[in-house]
Design a protein around this motif. Structure first.
Motif, short mmCIF file in Angstrom:
data_model
loop_
_atom_site.label_atom_id
_atom_site.label_comp_id
_atom_site.label_asym_id
_atom_site.label_seq_id
_atom_site.Cartn_x
_atom_site.Cartn_y
_atom_site.Cartn_z
N UNK A 37 -28.63 11.04 67.77
CA UNK A 37 -29.80 11.50 67.52
C UNK A 37 -29.95 13.28 67.21
N UNK A 38 -28.89 14.01 67.68
CA UNK A 38 -28.70 15.35 67.16
C UNK A 38 -28.12 15.51 65.91
N UNK A 39 -27.39 14.58 65.60
CA UNK A 39 -26.94 14.71 64.06
C UNK A 39 -27.86 14.42 63.10
N UNK A 40 -28.89 13.43 63.46
CA UNK A 40 -29.87 13.29 62.58
C UNK A 40 -30.85 14.38 62.42
N UNK A 41 -31.10 15.17 63.99
CA UNK A 41 -31.66 16.44 63.73
C UNK A 41 -31.23 17.52 62.88
N UNK A 42 -29.86 17.69 62.86
CA UNK A 42 -28.93 18.66 62.22
C UNK A 42 -29.32 18.18 60.56
N UNK A 43 -29.14 17.04 60.11
CA UNK A 43 -29.59 16.36 58.47
C UNK A 43 -30.82 16.72 58.29
N UNK B 206 -18.48 7.11 67.36
CA UNK B 206 -19.24 8.32 66.47
C UNK B 206 -18.66 8.33 65.09
N UNK B 207 -17.30 8.51 65.22
CA UNK B 207 -16.62 8.38 64.03
C UNK B 207 -17.11 7.15 62.98
N UNK B 208 -17.02 6.10 63.44
CA UNK B 208 -17.39 4.89 62.76
C UNK B 208 -19.00 5.20 62.17
N UNK B 209 -19.65 5.59 62.98
CA UNK B 209 -21.31 5.74 62.90
C UNK B 209 -21.40 6.85 61.61
N UNK C 187 -19.00 7.80 59.35
CA UNK C 187 -18.44 7.20 57.94
C UNK C 187 -19.46 6.38 57.59
N UNK C 188 -20.31 5.52 58.14
CA UNK C 188 -21.40 4.67 57.95
C UNK C 188 -22.43 5.42 57.15
N UNK C 189 -22.78 6.50 57.95
CA UNK C 189 -23.99 7.28 57.36
C UNK C 189 -23.53 7.98 56.23
N UNK C 190 -22.45 8.38 56.00
CA UNK C 190 -21.89 9.00 54.85
C UNK C 190 -21.65 8.03 53.66
#
Length: 140
Positions: A29-35, A127-130, A132-135
């Motif tokens: 969720x925090x990564x999404x807020x950062x993006x 988290x690394x897999x997620x 990579x999937x997001x990117x």
């Protein structure tokens, strides 16, 4: 930030599973807020990586991640919430069949520390897999 977890199927340790999974959900969720540029750097928001394990004394031995049958017959039942570095956030323990001693508590602490380290590694892998999937990358 409030994290609410519903454990749909479990065999003991539901609170620990929700804490461990909740950390992963929080980072995502925090990564999404950062993006979305709501926050600058999600790593500045997090103080510690945490995970939780249940342990107990069953038939005189310290056991990590008791299942329902072990938990129902344990001499002691504990939950350890710890940082990835092995620092204690919370310890909750109950003597179920008479008091347990400091040696047993130390044995549970030792296996809890090892278990949390393994969970932290699994969290990082997820988290690394997620990420990579997001990117749009794939992993092997």
């Amino acid at each position: 930030i409030k994290i609410d977890c519903d454990v749909l199927q479990a065999d003991g340790g539901t609170r620990c599973a929700s804490i461990t999974g909740g950390y992963v959900a929080l980072v995502m969720a925090l990564r999404q807020l950062e993006r979305a540029r709501v926050i600058n750097d999600y790593t500045e928001v997090l103080k510690h990586q945490i995970a939780a394990v249940s342990c107990g004394v069953f038939e005189g031995n310290a056991i990590l991640d008791l299942d329902y049958a072990e938990d129902s017959n344990a001499q002691a039942d504990t939950n350890f919430v710890m940082t990835a570095e092995g620092k204690i956030v919370e310890v909750q323990g109950t003597a179920e069949d008479g008091p347990f001693d400091q040696t047993q508590l130390s044995a549970m602490m030792a296996i809890a520390t090892k278990g949390v380290a393994e969970l932290a590694a699994a969290q990082n892998k997820a988290l690394m897999a997620a990420a990579m999937k997001e990117s749009g990358l794939t992993s092997r």
